[in-house]
Design a protein around this motif. Sequence first.
Motif, mmCIF file in Angstrom:
data_model
loop_
_atom_site.group_PDB
_atom_site.id
_atom_site.type_symbol
_atom_site.label_atom_id
_atom_site.label_comp_id
_atom_site.label_asym_id
_atom_site.label_seq_id
_atom_site.Cartn_x
_atom_site.Cartn_y
_atom_site.Cartn_z
ATOM 1 N N LEU A 51 -1.745 8.834 -0.253
ATOM 2 C CA LEU A 51 -0.724 9.326 0.665
ATOM 3 C C LEU A 51 -0.153 10.608 0.090
ATOM 4 O O LEU A 51 0.173 10.669 -1.100
ATOM 5 C CB LEU A 51 0.355 8.268 0.871
ATOM 6 C CG LEU A 51 -0.151 6.952 1.461
ATOM 7 C CD1 LEU A 51 0.953 5.903 1.461
ATOM 8 C CD2 LEU A 51 -0.699 7.148 2.858
ATOM 9 N N GLN B 203 6.700 7.869 0.751
ATOM 10 C CA GLN B 203 6.877 6.998 1.902
ATOM 11 C C GLN B 203 8.350 6.614 2.047
ATOM 12 O O GLN B 203 9.083 6.549 1.064
ATOM 13 C CB GLN B 203 6.000 5.757 1.760
ATOM 14 C CG GLN B 203 4.518 6.083 1.735
ATOM 15 C CD GLN B 203 4.094 6.898 2.939
ATOM 16 O OE1 GLN B 203 4.216 6.458 4.064
ATOM 17 N NE2 GLN B 203 3.609 8.107 2.701
ATOM 18 N N SER C 90 -8.189 1.977 4.774
ATOM 19 C CA SER C 90 -8.724 1.901 6.132
ATOM 20 C C SER C 90 -9.144 0.467 6.449
ATOM 21 O O SER C 90 -9.394 -0.343 5.545
ATOM 22 C CB SER C 90 -9.926 2.833 6.280
ATOM 23 O OG SER C 90 -11.032 2.333 5.555
ATOM 24 N N LEU D 14 0.836 -1.196 0.000
ATOM 25 C CA LEU D 14 0.000 0.000 0.000
ATOM 26 C C LEU D 14 0.873 1.250 0.000
ATOM 27 O O LEU D 14 0.598 2.206 -0.722
ATOM 28 C CB LEU D 14 -0.929 0.001 1.211
ATOM 29 C CG LEU D 14 -1.924 -1.152 1.284
ATOM 30 C CD1 LEU D 14 -2.672 -1.118 2.598
ATOM 31 C CD2 LEU D 14 -2.867 -1.149 0.114
ATOM 32 N N ASP D 15 1.914 1.254 0.812
ATOM 33 C CA ASP D 15 2.845 2.384 0.827
ATOM 34 C C ASP D 15 3.520 2.535 -0.530
ATOM 35 O O ASP D 15 3.699 3.647 -1.020
ATOM 36 C CB ASP D 15 3.911 2.195 1.905
ATOM 37 C CG ASP D 15 3.422 2.613 3.281
ATOM 38 O OD1 ASP D 15 2.198 2.789 3.462
ATOM 39 O OD2 ASP D 15 4.262 2.755 4.182
ATOM 40 N N LYS E 208 8.513 1.223 9.969
ATOM 41 C CA LYS E 208 7.182 1.750 10.277
ATOM 42 C C LYS E 208 6.996 1.910 11.786
ATOM 43 O O LYS E 208 6.427 2.905 12.239
ATOM 44 C CB LYS E 208 6.088 0.835 9.721
ATOM 45 C CG LYS E 208 5.889 0.924 8.237
ATOM 46 C CD LYS E 208 5.440 2.294 7.814
ATOM 47 C CE LYS E 208 3.986 2.287 7.440
ATOM 48 N NZ LYS E 208 3.574 3.518 6.745
ATOM 49 N N LYS F 138 -3.764 4.929 1.079
ATOM 50 C CA LYS F 138 -4.073 4.623 2.474
ATOM 51 C C LYS F 138 -5.364 3.817 2.479
ATOM 52 O O LYS F 138 -6.383 4.260 1.963
ATOM 53 C CB LYS F 138 -4.238 5.902 3.274
ATOM 54 C CG LYS F 138 -4.559 5.635 4.733
ATOM 55 C CD LYS F 138 -4.311 6.869 5.558
ATOM 56 C CE LYS F 138 -4.595 6.653 7.022
ATOM 57 N NZ LYS F 138 -3.808 5.620 7.653
ATOM 58 N N HIS G 224 4.094 7.436 15.117
ATOM 59 C CA HIS G 224 3.530 6.092 15.040
ATOM 60 C C HIS G 224 3.533 5.495 16.437
ATOM 61 O O HIS G 224 4.384 5.808 17.244
ATOM 62 C CB HIS G 224 4.370 5.214 14.095
ATOM 63 C CG HIS G 224 3.738 3.906 13.779
ATOM 64 N ND1 HIS G 224 3.745 2.851 14.636
ATOM 65 C CD2 HIS G 224 3.068 3.481 12.684
ATOM 66 C CE1 HIS G 224 3.110 1.821 14.103
ATOM 67 N NE2 HIS G 224 2.683 2.192 12.917
#
Length: 127
Positions: free
Chosen positions: A59, A63, A11, A3-4, A107, A9, A113
């Motif tokens: 995003l 990233q 959910s 996904l990054d 991450k 993003k 985070h």
Amino acid sequence: MKLDECGIKLSLRQWSRFNYEDRYELCYRSTESDTHRQIYRGFLEDLIRARANEEPVFLTQGQPTEWKESHSVPTCLQKQLMEKDLSPVSPQKWAALTPLQRFSLIKLSRSGHENHNLPAALKEFNL
């Protein structure tokens, strides 16, 4: 990680709308090349629209990619280890980790985070 790499993003609510086949595809589709990442991104955008009836959230910033570099332990991880009074990771051990393990540690060590899972990940990865 994928996904990054494709800049979307996702959910938990959206993920919960996907069926088994959708999830399987997202887990096992390749993102190895720019072309694969573009295909993956398009597939995911369509999936979010179709299953969750929402527009994808992109995003906003690039990233981190330090996890791709196996030759040196990233500064953000070293800093978190020091702040949490955890043992440092040697360059040799860092290099021996899989890309997904390195990605996970990066991450978990990012500012902003929730870092409470970092010690558990280090233990799981025998660090």
